[in-house]
Motif scaffolding. Sequence first.
Motif, PDB file in Angstrom:
ATOM      1  N   MET A   1      17.545 -49.604 -13.349  1.00 45.44           N
ATOM      2  CA  MET A   1      18.902 -50.612 -13.585  1.00 45.44           C
ATOM      3  C   MET A   1      19.287 -51.367 -12.503  1.00 45.44           C
ATOM      4  SD  MET A   1      20.844 -50.605 -16.461  1.00 45.44           S
ATOM      5  CE  MET A   1      22.391 -51.781 -16.728  1.00 45.44           C
TER       6      MET A   1
ATOM      7  N   ALA B   1      20.400 -54.064 -12.389  1.00 47.35           N
ATOM      8  CA  ALA B   1      21.220 -55.437 -12.939  1.00 47.35           C
ATOM      9  C   ALA B   1      22.618 -55.192 -12.629  1.00 47.35           C
ATOM     10  CB  ALA B   1      21.578 -55.648 -14.551  1.00 47.35           C
TER      11      ALA B   1
ATOM     12  N   VAL C   1      26.455 -49.216 -19.332  1.00 46.45           N
ATOM     13  CA  VAL C   1      25.039 -49.501 -19.944  1.00 46.45           C
ATOM     14  C   VAL C   1      24.532 -48.282 -19.928  1.00 46.45           C
ATOM     15  CG1 VAL C   1      22.850 -50.645 -20.248  1.00 46.45           C
ATOM     16  CG2 VAL C   1      24.940 -52.045 -19.667  1.00 46.45           C
TER      17      VAL C   1
ATOM     18  N   PHE D   1      21.290 -48.337  -9.434  1.00 48.20           N
ATOM     19  CA  PHE D   1      21.606 -49.032  -8.190  1.00 48.20           C
ATOM     20  C   PHE D   1      23.121 -48.593  -7.903  1.00 48.20           C
ATOM     21  CE2 PHE D   1      18.046 -51.565  -6.159  1.00 48.20           C
ATOM     22  CZ  PHE D   1      17.371 -51.158  -7.358  1.00 48.20           C
TER      23      PHE D   1
ATOM     24  N   LYS E   1      27.690 -40.923  -8.782  1.00 47.13           N
ATOM     25  CA  LYS E   1      27.315 -41.837 -10.001  1.00 47.13           C
ATOM     26  C   LYS E   1      25.724 -41.382 -10.269  1.00 47.13           C
ATOM     27  CE  LYS E   1      29.348 -46.212  -8.195  1.00 47.13           C
ATOM     28  NZ  LYS E   1      29.303 -47.466  -7.702  1.00 47.13           N
TER      29      LYS E   1
ATOM     30  N   LYS F   1      25.879 -40.776 -14.279  1.00 44.98           N
ATOM     31  CA  LYS F   1      25.036 -41.713 -15.155  1.00 44.98           C
ATOM     32  C   LYS F   1      23.672 -40.971 -15.618  1.00 44.98           C
ATOM     33  CE  LYS F   1      27.670 -45.671 -13.311  1.00 44.98           C
ATOM     34  NZ  LYS F   1      27.611 -46.980 -13.645  1.00 44.98           N
TER      35      LYS F   1
HETATM   36  N1  CTP Z   1      26.140 -50.333 -14.469  1.00 42.27           N
HETATM   37  C1  CTP Z   1      25.907 -50.072 -15.837  1.00 42.27           C
HETATM   38  N2  CTP Z   1      26.861 -50.594 -16.770  1.00 42.27           N
HETATM   39  C2  CTP Z   1      27.979 -51.252 -16.159  1.00 42.27           C
HETATM   40  C3  CTP Z   1      27.979 -51.268 -14.815  1.00 42.27           C
HETATM   41  C4  CTP Z   1      27.009 -50.853 -13.939  1.00 42.27           C
HETATM   42  O1  CTP Z   1      24.983 -49.729 -16.381  1.00 42.27           O
HETATM   43  N3  CTP Z   1      28.755 -51.862 -17.004  1.00 42.27           N
HETATM   44  C5  CTP Z   1      24.901 -49.951 -13.685  1.00 42.27           C
HETATM   45  C6  CTP Z   1      24.454 -50.642 -12.834  1.00 42.27           C
HETATM   46  O2  CTP Z   1      23.129 -51.490 -13.193  1.00 42.27           O
HETATM   47  C7  CTP Z   1      23.864 -49.745 -11.580  1.00 42.27           C
HETATM   48  C8  CTP Z   1      24.659 -48.464 -11.630  1.00 42.27           C
HETATM   49  O3  CTP Z   1      25.408 -48.578 -13.029  1.00 42.27           O
HETATM   50  O4  CTP Z   1      22.539 -49.154 -11.720  1.00 42.27           O
HETATM   51  C9  CTP Z   1      26.000 -48.582 -10.741  1.00 42.27           C
HETATM   52  O5  CTP Z   1      26.631 -49.671 -10.710  1.00 42.27           O
HETATM   53  P1  CTP Z   1      27.826 -50.066  -9.797  1.00 42.27           P
HETATM   54  O6  CTP Z   1      28.170 -51.285  -9.901  1.00 42.27           O
HETATM   55  O7  CTP Z   1      27.681 -49.583  -8.326  1.00 42.27           O
HETATM   56  O8  CTP Z   1      29.061 -48.988 -10.126  1.00 42.27           O
HETATM   57  P2  CTP Z   1      30.319 -49.023 -11.225  1.00 42.27           P
HETATM   58  O9  CTP Z   1      29.680 -48.225 -12.324  1.00 42.27           O
HETATM   59  O10 CTP Z   1      30.165 -50.467 -11.852  1.00 42.27           O
HETATM   60  O11 CTP Z   1      31.288 -48.693 -10.593  1.00 42.27           O
HETATM   61  P3  CTP Z   1      32.261 -49.306  -9.490  1.00 42.27           P
HETATM   62  O12 CTP Z   1      32.140 -50.850  -9.810  1.00 42.27           O
HETATM   63  O13 CTP Z   1      33.427 -48.765  -9.237  1.00 42.27           O
HETATM   64  O14 CTP Z   1      31.427 -49.023  -8.106  1.00 42.27           O
END
Ligand code: CTP
Length: 396
Positions: free
Chosen positions: A272, A274, A306, A323, A337, A341
């Motif tokens: 993941m 994205a 996601v 990521f 995370k 996750k």
């Molecule tokens: N991700 C996801 N769905 C989202 C946002 C993020 O699946 N709506 C996934 C990203 O692709 C990545 C991981 O979660 O693999 C962590 O993303 P990151 O942006 O670092 O974390 P967030 O969950 O968005 O938390 P924050 O912005 O508070 O750091």
Amino acid sequence: MIKGRPVLLGVSGGIAIYKACSVVRRLTEAGATVDVVMTKSAAEFVRPVTFEALSGRRVLTSLWQRDQALSHIELGRVSDLIALAPATANLLARAAHGIADDLLTAILLAAEVPILAAPAMNDNMFAHPATQANIARLKERGWAFVGPAMGDLAEGPSTRPGRMVEPDEIVSHIERLLNSGTSRLNGKRVVVTAGATRERIDPVRVVTNPSSGKMGYAVAAAAFSRGADVTLICGATELAQPVGVEVIKVESTEDMLHATGAAVANADVLIMAAAPSDYRPRESATEKLPRADGAIQLWLDPTPDVLIETRDRRRNGMIAVGFALESGEGIDRAREKLARKGLDLIVLNRVGVEGAGFESDTNQVSFISDRAVATLNTLPKRAVAERLLDEVEQLL
Ligand code: CTP
């Protein structure tokens, strides 16, 4: 991944031979040792000296060349792969019928290594039942083919197959054939997400982020070159579609959720990469909003996560990689995370580090699992992708 690997490139006489020059160049840049064998008509188009300069090795053209160190029998054995580019209708016909009337066809008859052909010919010649039967026969014997593509030919416009595919595509298929025997990703179904999603405020304005998709694209290309069946789910990006990869384009985080949910049910690995938009406007106008005189207020609601929302749909035993983009040191947040996750591995990217991040061609990351943290130097994104897939192979 193909550094030091010996490849024999067979070149027959067609105008697409100019692309074969780039194939040699790219293979040698990647560290492969390339021996070029040309047919007589190939040498009418381009002189052997061109390929000698590009490969840094003696080009072979005839069964009767006296200074040749290896016989045609040995040449069919000592390389790890034989690639034919361009493969003309005549070369395919001779090979299909076991004719060995020059050095290249004699090597093909004696060969004990995988053979990949990139056909190049007039569209009528390709469509002819004789050519089709020859290709079918060679496929039955285990030959791999790449192309031909559709598009204009030297003799004029065409919308039917005949034109040789581009050098990048040939090189990617060569890498894939060379690596697939040794990679644990060979035959595995890998889903990669890449790029930013967009949430519409109105038909011309969006909430998004500057993710370029480069990291995810590099992972998808690297997984293809290891023999995986790759699906790339990507948001907005300007990047050229990677070779051999099924691409699903999505716009919003919700779209990415649906596409990823369907894909993980059947996947061995999810990566993941994205950057889904975390917020979307509460309302999305169907008409362009007129510019107001003063400030406007925009309510943003969170989008679904996601990784979390598709967790129950993952195939049993699927390896999940995420990521984490963090300001500051970030290891603890990345670990949190990883657990929240349901990930096997998380790649920590730090915001504001030189040579790393969304639009850069390089990245500086750490791989974090339950057990260990490994921090890499700043590397090109493709090299980071290779190191990441090495880690994934350990987990498979
Ligand atoms: N991700 C996801 N769905 C989202 C946002 C993020 O699946 N709506 C996934 C990203 O692709 C990545 C991981 O979660 O693999 C962590 O993303 P990151 O942006 O670092 O974390 P967030 O969950 O968005 O938390 P924050 O912005 O508070 O750091």
